[in-house]
Design an enzyme around this catalytic site. Structure first.
Site: not given
Ligand code: NOJ
Length: 654
Positions: A371, A467, A443
């Site tokens: 991330e 999500e 993203e």
């Molecule tokens: C956004 C992502 O799309 C998601 O899948 C991820 O769990 C979170 N960021 C944290 O990295």
């Protein structure tokens, strides 16, 4: 006048029609008073009216008027190529091409080429800028490509330049009402009945194309700017991405439009090592608040949880496991702290060497996580080391993420979709290819078919996925995605949430619909996104479908569909004689009749997972009926879908 300049004296009049291989689509390219126009017709009906092309430059005269034609070259191309994975095993690439070599008429005499390709299912073109003395580096201030269509047409669109990137619900409006720039693929129903989708292919080292109405009320390219307002800095030779207009008689025909892949180059290396993957994750437990990414009592990514999930993967027949929140960087407000995230240091309760050894012993592929929160500078500093760290532990799949409304690149705040953003994503894909790493980018930059050239880019997010639910998505969303976002390539929608009634993250679908997604939303990496106990203990019978459904198919046939209302598609497994069907509806219940005449000869066991007649996405999500019957190609399946529901079928060859 010397012989040379006489020979190459550009023509000031030019007009040429080129037809698609089957003759139904015709593009006309012409030069009118020094400007180039193109238009497109299908069956003699207008798809794109006379539209101009051009490139505006900073500090120099734009390449838009005062043009002449030096030479035109035509050729035809027809080839069938094999994919490593995906929705089709073989894809035909068949077009007629016109390359129009242009030069300025005045004393500048700068050159460029417009290359047009006319397929049976659409038209594409790009600008090619050859190197020339005094014309080597350009600052592009705008690309002036028009797509002049009938503005009474209806468009399904998401807004560009917003903090949540592509994560928006689709709106439907007549084109004349588009008040701001929108992302591509922009899918449009024309008043004359045709469906088109405007997109781009092979986006490299250039800002991503959004579309807006210009002052002539024509849709025009609006290239995502850099922080200094320029659209791109390029060195010649340079080719822009392909500008693509997919054209279909029916919306469902768009689903099998492969222009975007075809307009990309074949891979230069061997990618036979790439394998699509089904995976679970230390993941949804964080979204429903059971666990956290951050360290603490409810920390999700602990050695203990990881081993438990690996055991669950083995029992459930899932090959892969994603682990998020194992590294340093999740403490406190992680969205703010992205500049100090480490991609190689684990938290105290997570032991990478123990977890990876346990995964290896159990033949489970770990999916690593990065991330970045959009802090690209911090990520690029560590990129090679971060990849090597995973390689050292035998980890071949990585899910990078760029949460955050902008990227930080060379200290500047930049759009994810700008030239420097595009360049960064490309760097990660190419380095991953070199190191035999497969990616699922969240993203991301939108898909433009580069996975043909880099098949290690197995999937990406890049739309409002599951999500973001929590009641925020209407069931129509996933009846729009296949006709819009998914024309850009596969998507990690994170399907398979069985705990649909969970109060902290309510999902607006029935249980049966969660299974449908594995067929309706293609992804080279498919997640079984919920916690294992929901598969093993709560809904083991429904889970069987997730276990069975493949991640790579031999062929795809859209069966029924109306954008925003319903969608039914069938796909044949790549490695067996089985077929799968998935169907979804919007908030309205619907009965569909599926003709099975496309099946091969012989009998199949139809394993049907459908909504119960009492099911409803609001208050009776879990009512599912699972039944079996024997069918042949002479049969029909009559299936009812509840409001917000859907169905999945496995047709197992007997
Ligand atoms: C956004 C992502 O799309 C998601 O899948 C991820 O769990 C979170 N960021 C944290 O990295």
């Amino acid at each position: 006048m010397g012989l040379f300049s006489w020979l190459f004296r550009p023509k000031q009049e030019y007009e040429r029609k080129i037809a698609s291989p089957n003759g139904r689509i015709v593009a006309e390219v012409k030069l009118v008073r020094g400007r180039v126009f193109y238009n497109v017709k299908k069956d003699d009906k207008v798809i794109v009216n006379d539209s101009t092309i051009g490139i505006a430059l900073r500090g120099r005269k734009s390449l838009v008027d005062g043009l002449g034609v030096i030479r035109a070259h035509e050729r035809s191309f027809d080839e069938v190529w094999q994919t490593e994975w995906g929705e089709e095993k073989e894809i035909r690439n068949n077009y007629n091409e016109l390359a129009l070599y242009l030069a300025e008429l005045g004393d500048k005499k700068r050159l460029f080429t417009m290359r047009f390709r006319i397929f049976d299912d659409g038209v594409a073109f790009r600008y090619e800028l050859p190197p020339q003395p005094e014309f080597q580096r350009l600052a592009i201030s705008e690309e002036l490509t028009e797509f002049k269509i009938d503005n009474n047409a209806l468009a399904w669109h998401i807004p560009a330049y917003q903090p949540d990137r592509y994560v928006y619900n689709y709106s439907q409006n007549p084109v004349y009402e588009l008040a701001h720039s929108v992302h591509t693929p922009l899918t449009i129903e024309l008043p004359n009945g045709y469906f088109i989708s405007i997109h781009e292919a092979a986006l490299y080292d250039y800002g991503s194309m959004t579309l807006r109405l210009n002052k002539n009320q024509a849709l025009m390219s609006d290239i995502t700017p850099l922080s200094d307002g320029m659209k791109a800095y390029v060195e010649l030779p340079f080719n822009t991405p392909w500008r693509v207009v997919m054209i279909a008689d029916a919306a469902t025909d768009l689903i099998v439009n492969h222009m975007v892949l075809n307009l990309n180059e074949p891979p230069k290396d061997d990618f036979s090592w790439v394998k699509p993957l089904k995976f679970m994750g230390i993941w949804w437990a964080m979204f429903v608040g059971e666990w956290t990414w951050a360290p603490g009592e409810r920390h999700g990514a602990t050695t203990k949880h990881a081993k438990e999930y690996i055991d669950a993967c083995v029992r459930l027949g899932i090959e892969g496991l994603l682990i998020e929140g194992w590294n340093n960087g999740w403490e406190g407000d992680w969205l703010q702290n992205g500049n100090s995230t480490s991609f190689t240091r684990a938290m105290h309760d997570f032991n990478m060497s123990e977890v990876s050894a346990y995964a290896r012993k159990n033949h489970i592929q770990l999916v690593g996580h990065h991330e970045t929160v959009g802090f690209v500078d911090n990520y690029e500093r560590q990129l090679e080391e971060a990849y090597d760290y995973y390689i050292k532990y035998g980890i071949k799949y990585i899910k990078p993420g760029y949460a955050g409304s902008m990227m930080t690149i060379q200290g500047r705040r930049e759009y994810h979709h700008s030239q420097v953003g595009v360049r960064h994503y490309q760097k990660t894909v190419e380095l991953a290819a070199k190191k035999h790493i497969m990616l699922d980018i969240h993203e991301p930059i939108k898909g433009t078919g580069i996975e043909r050239t880099y098949p290690n880019l197995l999937t990406r997010e890049g739309a409002r996925g599951q999500e973001y639910e929590g009641g925020a998505l209407s069931p129509s969303h996933t009846t729009i995605l296949p006709f819009t976002r998914l024309l850009a390539g596969g998507m990690d929608y994170t399907s398979g949430i069985f705990d649909v009634t969970n109060f902290s993250k309510r999902i607006a679908t029935t249980l049966a619909r969660q299974l449908a997604y594995y067929v309706t939303i293609y992804s080279g990496m498919q997640m079984a996104a919920d916690r294992p106990r929901f598969y093993e203990k709560v809904q083991p019978r429904a889970y069987q479908f997730i276990r069975d459904v493949p991640v790579s198919f031999a062929t795809t046939l859209p069966l029924l569909g109306k954008i925003g209302e319903y969608y039914v598609v069938t796909r044949k497994d790549r490695d067996s004689a089985d077929w799968y069907i998935g169907g979804v509806t919007n908030e309205w219940a619907r009965r569909v009749r599926i003709n099975l005449s496309y099946l091969d000869d012989g009998e199949y066991e139809a394993q049907i997972y459908r909504d119960d007649f009492t099911a409803h996405y609001r208050d009776n999500q879990l009512a599912i009926t699972i039944e079996k019957r024997v069918v042949t190609k002479k049969d029909f399946l009559d299936i009812w879908m509840a409001p917000g529901g859907g169905f999945a079928v496995r047709l197992k060859k007997l």
